[in-house]
Design an enzyme around this catalytic site. Structure first.
Site, short mmCIF file in Angstrom:
data_model
loop_
_atom_site.label_atom_id
_atom_site.label_comp_id
_atom_site.label_asym_id
_atom_site.label_seq_id
_atom_site.Cartn_x
_atom_site.Cartn_y
_atom_site.Cartn_z
CG ASP A 21 16.89 53.14 42.71
OD1 ASP A 21 15.75 52.69 42.46
OD2 ASP A 21 17.12 53.85 43.71
CG ASN A 23 11.98 52.72 43.17
OD1 ASN A 23 13.17 52.60 43.45
ND2 ASN A 23 11.09 51.75 43.36
CG ASP A 25 14.10 50.98 45.93
OD1 ASP A 25 15.04 51.16 45.13
OD2 ASP A 25 13.31 50.02 45.86
CG ASP A 29 14.07 50.04 39.62
OD1 ASP A 29 14.39 50.46 38.50
OD2 ASP A 29 13.82 50.79 40.59
CG ASP A 98 20.82 33.50 36.28
OD1 ASP A 98 21.28 32.35 36.34
OD2 ASP A 98 21.52 34.52 36.36
CG ASP A 199 23.20 29.43 39.72
OD1 ASP A 199 24.13 30.23 39.58
OD2 ASP A 199 22.92 28.89 40.81
CD GLU A 255 27.71 29.38 37.84
OE1 GLU A 255 28.47 30.17 38.41
OE2 GLU A 255 26.58 29.07 38.29
CG HIS A 327 26.80 37.31 39.24
ND1 HIS A 327 26.91 36.55 38.09
CD2 HIS A 327 26.30 36.46 40.19
CE1 HIS A 327 26.49 35.33 38.34
NE2 HIS A 327 26.11 35.24 39.60
CG ASP A 328 29.08 34.38 41.33
OD1 ASP A 328 28.50 35.05 42.21
OD2 ASP A 328 28.57 33.40 40.79
#
Length: 558
Positions: A21, A23, A25, A29, A98, A199, A255, A327-328
């Protein structure tokens, strides 16, 4: 064997929300990613796979896209993305994006039009059906639980959503829709990207009769046989290749849940002209009983059998992708290694196991520093839609909360999504604000700054593995032969190319097993290429070796 750059590459997956990150928040990003490109250059990777950064309501963390040609403001601007691509390319790093075209967001302009009336020109961009006997058109269950159909009162019909109800499935039977998708893909490739990760792309062809799925009693049942590797899938992917992909020097990975080695050959053989490689999930189900959340111990015998099946089935016919987390999926060192006493050793061993096989290796962010699963104490600490839906559904059925959390701790997708642990400062240096998902509390001990400073770290071991692929073609293109079939603790295999042989030996447990080396490696005085423990000598002294806990060794015989 055709030589291709994507066969010789190592891919690094970035899940942008959790990477860095810039910034404050609390959300990773694009400028944050740019700030860490030198880190990735040091690691030595060739390609970044960037998980979705498109405009999205974020029902499923960006896999519900509302505008395929815009950047979500959480991640930055299109100018930020263009700078990221430029800076990556300046460092010799390619980028694949993706491609999520089984479904869109229900907030996409296409769907807004499609649902407005039955005679809208975009009606057939999605899959609409009338109800049956006052209920859904069929009994298919969504991947995220519940019915795969949602009623829309505007036109008194249901739309199909194999995932969240905010992710309506696109209708690939529509030529107009396909043209829109091909134009969008061309637009991104013309911007300079180097390919796509696709995907659940083997879901795009459905049995258009939409029959009920078999299953006991009422309720919803898995209808995968009617949409996984469906009737027109090869036609659709070949057309996509012909219309778009064949015009660029790009790489593609599909995938494909439920794909078999035989199907994978059809998808990836050069003659098929569909995709370059597939992500298959058989090894990701080795610790699943009756579904993902029914956790069973995986066995070395099953892992060996699976690896051998995929390596030998695709050899000379197609191409493998090599991964053990993404990520899964949970963190691989927690799942297949020992994330406690032998975290460093087992992380290196697992990396050796993967990177010495035939195929393109994928590193998931944080894997290179040995990040582990997280055990949040409350369901309130979790963000993932799959976890939250599963928990709610099971609690309503009277399940025990502690048992549910135990399964989530082992298999939940948020294990992979905790922010990257950059250093030992607050929130692991990921953000100066409040992170969107809590950082794993072990960040003070496990972080990139510590790994970079330690020449014996997991990070530097990955650097060595990546370099070896560039130095020895046998690692990329060599034939594969599984060894040590009956051994209860050791996995071993051989790779051969021309006059070179490579021997990879991995101890998957915390004991000290013995093994007899193949005779040619003993007599030929094979050289130790890499190992995850300090070694006395560079050559094999005797045919009997004793491995240390989670030890890995790779020998080269030239």
């Amino acid at each position: 064997m055709q030589k291709k750059w994507w066969k010789e590459s190592v891919v690094y997956q970035i899940y942008p929300r959790s990477f860095m990150d810039s910034n404050g928040d609390g959300i990773g990003d694009l400028p944050g990613i740019i700030s860490k490109l030198d880190y990735l250059k040091t690691l030595g990777i060739d390609v970044i796979w960037l998980s979705p950064v498109y405009e999205s309501p974020n029902d499923d963390n960006g896999y519900d896209i509302s505008d395929y040609r815009s950047i979500l403001k959480d991640f930055g601007t299109m100018a930020d993305w263009e700078l990221f691509l430029k800076e990556a390319h300046l460092r010799g790093i390619k980028l694949i994006m993706d491609l999520v075209v089984n479904h869109s967001s229900d907030e996409h302009a296409w769907f807004v039009e499609s649902r407005s009336s039955k005679d809208n020109p975009k009606r057939d961009y999605y899959i609409w059906r009338p109800g049956k006997d006052g209920k859904e058109p069929n009994n298919w269950v969504s991947v995220f639980s519940g019915s795969a159909w949602k009623y829309d009162e505007t036109t008194d019909e249901y739309f199909l959503h194999l995932f969240s109800s905010k992710q309506p499935d696109l209708n690939w039977e529509s030529d107009k829709l396909k043209r829109e998708i091909y134009d969008m893909m061309t637009w991104w490739l013309d911007k300079g990207i180097d390919g796509f990760r696709m995907d659940v792309v083997n879901f795009i062809s459905k049995d258009t009769a939409y029959p009920d799925a078999p299953g006991e009693g009422g309720g919803y049942h898995w209808g995968g046989e009617y949409f996984m590797n469906g009737p027109r899938i090869h036609e659709f992917l070949h057309e996509m290749n012909r219309e778009v992909l064949s015009k660029y020097d790009c790489m593609t990975v599909g995938e494909m849940p439920g794909v078999t080695p035989e199907e994978a050959v059809k998808y990836t053989s050069p003659e098929s002209q569909e995709v370059d490689m597939v992500f298959q999930f058989e090894h990701m189900d080795l610790d699943s009983g009756n579904g993902k959340w029914d956790v069973r111990p995986w066995t070395l015998a099953a892992l060996r059998e699976n690896a051998n099946k995929w390596q030998t089935s695709l050899q000379g016919k197609g191409w493998n992708s090599l991964y053990m987390n993404n990520h899964d999926q949970p963190r691989m060192v927690s799942r297949f290694g020992d994330d406690g006493r032998y975290r460093v050793e087992s992380a290196k061993m697992l990396a050796t196991y993967l990177h010495m096989q035939q195929g393109t290796p994928y590193i998931y962010q944080g894997e290179e520093i040995g990040m582990t699963n997280v055990q949040f104490p409350s369901i309130a600490d979790y963000q993932d839609i799959e976890i939250l839906n599963y928990y709610k559904e099971q609690i309503e059925r009277g399940a025990n909360e502690a048992d549910l959390l135990k399964a989530i701790h082992i298999k939940g997708r948020d294990n992979a999504r905790t922010p990257i642990q950059w250093d030992d400062t607050l929130h692991g240096g990921f953000t100066t604000g409040t992170p969107w998902l809590q950082v794993n509390p072990n960040y003070k001990d496990i972080n990139a700054a510590q790994a970079l400073a330690d020449p014996q770290s997991i990070f530097h071991y990955y650097r060595q593995l990546i370099q070896l692929r560039k130095q020895h073609e046998v690692i990329v293109y060599g034939d594969f032969e599984m060894l040590a079939w009956e051994h209860g603790e050791i996995m071993a295999y051989k790779r051969t190319l021309g006059g070179q042989s490579l021997l990879a030996i991995m101890n998957f447990y915390g004991g000290t097993p013995e093994w007899t080396l193949p005779e040619p490696f003993v007599k030929g005085q094979a050289k130790l290429l890499i190992g995850n423990y300090p070694t006395e000598g560079e050559t094999i002294a005797s045919e009997r070796i004793v491995l240390k806990p989670y030890e890995a060794r790779v020998y080269l015989l030239a």
